[in-house]
Enzyme design. Sequence first.
Site, PDB file in Angstrom:
ATOM      1  N   SER A  73       0.882  -1.162   0.042  1.00 44.99           N
ATOM      2  CA  SER A  73      -0.145  -0.014   0.078  1.00 44.99           C
ATOM      3  C   SER A  73       0.722   1.007  -0.014  1.00 44.99           C
ATOM      4  O   SER A  73       0.190   2.595  -0.203  1.00 44.99           O
ATOM      5  CB  SER A  73      -1.102  -0.042   1.154  1.00 44.99           C
ATOM      6  OG  SER A  73      -1.969  -0.787   1.042  1.00 44.99           O
ATOM      7  N   LYS A 101       0.099   3.768  -2.635  1.00 41.76           N
ATOM      8  CA  LYS A 101      -1.049   4.861  -2.536  1.00 41.76           C
ATOM      9  C   LYS A 101      -0.145   6.260  -2.450  1.00 41.76           C
ATOM     10  O   LYS A 101      -1.086   7.331  -2.680  1.00 41.76           O
ATOM     11  CB  LYS A 101      -1.776   4.394  -1.713  1.00 41.76           C
ATOM     12  CG  LYS A 101      -2.544   3.063  -1.681  1.00 41.76           C
ATOM     13  CD  LYS A 101      -3.559   2.929  -0.575  1.00 41.76           C
ATOM     14  CE  LYS A 101      -4.553   1.917  -0.767  1.00 41.76           C
ATOM     15  NZ  LYS A 101      -3.718   0.542  -0.260  1.00 41.76           N
ATOM     16  N   SER A 141      -5.928   3.763   4.366  1.00 41.66           N
ATOM     17  CA  SER A 141      -5.736   2.945   3.197  1.00 41.66           C
ATOM     18  C   SER A 141      -6.501   2.112   2.361  1.00 41.66           C
ATOM     19  O   SER A 141      -6.046   0.959   1.894  1.00 41.66           O
ATOM     20  CB  SER A 141      -4.543   1.818   3.796  1.00 41.66           C
ATOM     21  OG  SER A 141      -3.545   1.449   2.884  1.00 41.66           O
ATOM     22  N   LYS A 158       3.259   6.379   5.111  1.00 48.04           N
ATOM     23  CA  LYS A 158       2.326   5.298   4.535  1.00 48.04           C
ATOM     24  C   LYS A 158       2.975   4.195   5.112  1.00 48.04           C
ATOM     25  O   LYS A 158       4.182   3.533   5.006  1.00 48.04           O
ATOM     26  CB  LYS A 158       2.140   5.288   3.301  1.00 48.04           C
ATOM     27  CG  LYS A 158       1.111   4.661   2.692  1.00 48.04           C
ATOM     28  CD  LYS A 158      -0.164   5.123   2.873  1.00 48.04           C
ATOM     29  CE  LYS A 158      -1.347   4.195   2.554  1.00 48.04           C
ATOM     30  NZ  LYS A 158      -1.539   3.154   3.497  1.00 48.04           N
TER      31      LYS A 158
END
Length: 401
Positions: A76, A79, A141, A243
């Site tokens: 993720s 992202k 997320s 993140k």
Amino acid sequence: MKFRFALAAMATAAVGIAVAQTPAPSPAPAAPNNAAAAVEIPPAPKPVGTAWVLMDYTTGQILAGENYDERVEPASITKVMTSYVVAAEIKNGKIKETDDVMLSERAWREGGARTDGSFSGFAVNQTAKLLDMEKGMAVQSGNDAAIALAEHTAGSQEAFASLMNNYAAHIGMKGTHFVNAHGLSAPDHYSTAHDLALLGRAMVRDYPEAYAYNKIKEFKVGDIVQPNRNLLLWRDPSVDGIKTGHHSGAGYCLMSSAQRGDQRLIAVVMGSTSEKQRADDSLALLNWGFRFYETHRLYDAGKTIANQRVWKGQAKQVQLGVAEPLLISVPRGRYGDLKPSMDVPKTLVAPIAKNQAIGTVKVTLDGKIVAQAPLVAVAEVEEAGFFKRLWDAFWMWWESE
């Protein structure tokens, strides 16, 4: 005989000016009065994982790392690239924060609540404002939000992935290829810890407002409140992003960034074994970096750092400087040990344009180059009149004999 001796002496003096190799009038950056005493730096704490890196944000220098140029699944953390593309397209006027973004059936099917991954909670076949969708992706997320943003921005996730790769190339991510906006495992979807650190640096630098969404601790969609998975936001107030990532192929990953005073560091830990482990190791890296390194501005853009002899010009010298500020991260207490030098052509002939590249300034520590930048002309030097050019031509000929 005396005339020939005088000419030779003058030619020797001219040569001395032309090949000077130390920037002047400040041959070395002045050490701050409060510079800390030099300390021996212990090895960086080694995270549990497949690859990791610690980067200084201001300079882009890698302070420590292991396997950071090897391919890994970015999970993720992908992202962050999605956020970067969305922010860039907003800046370019292609989309707006107030746009209504549809959560399509594909977004719901591939990234919604019925999947095993993270989801935002937006309702299928309904719209939400782009800004809310962005926060649902950054904070929660949400894979569904990532797909919806991709479809809104580029028409399809596949087309959006092409945008992602274009922007990644612009950032300098040489070991990266994206095929989706969310980061779930897929063939040919990969990156490196080094590239992800470059991405985090670009996000902070280019789109600080969008970057700030990553420090929001929780976000509510309808009746669903979900917390940010970055545990460091609760542990250290200097951490403001960025993140997390996780799936079976990637392990537990974390790209984190913290700012203390004027110094910012970015840590990337890939392939860890748990949420706690990736947080523990990332914070240890950040603490180590702040403790043992400091960032300094060596030279300001557009300021004269050296003067060099010019032939056939209206001025006898050209002022040399750097086009961009030259910064460096060094071990604490070693700032005064930096040694600058200058590589320039032996002979410079007018005309010389402002900002024309002339040579290179290099800075070494313990004999190793730790920073370098192109030298440019701070101001132009126009060509002299006929007789001055003729006179200088004679001396240039004399020097070559």
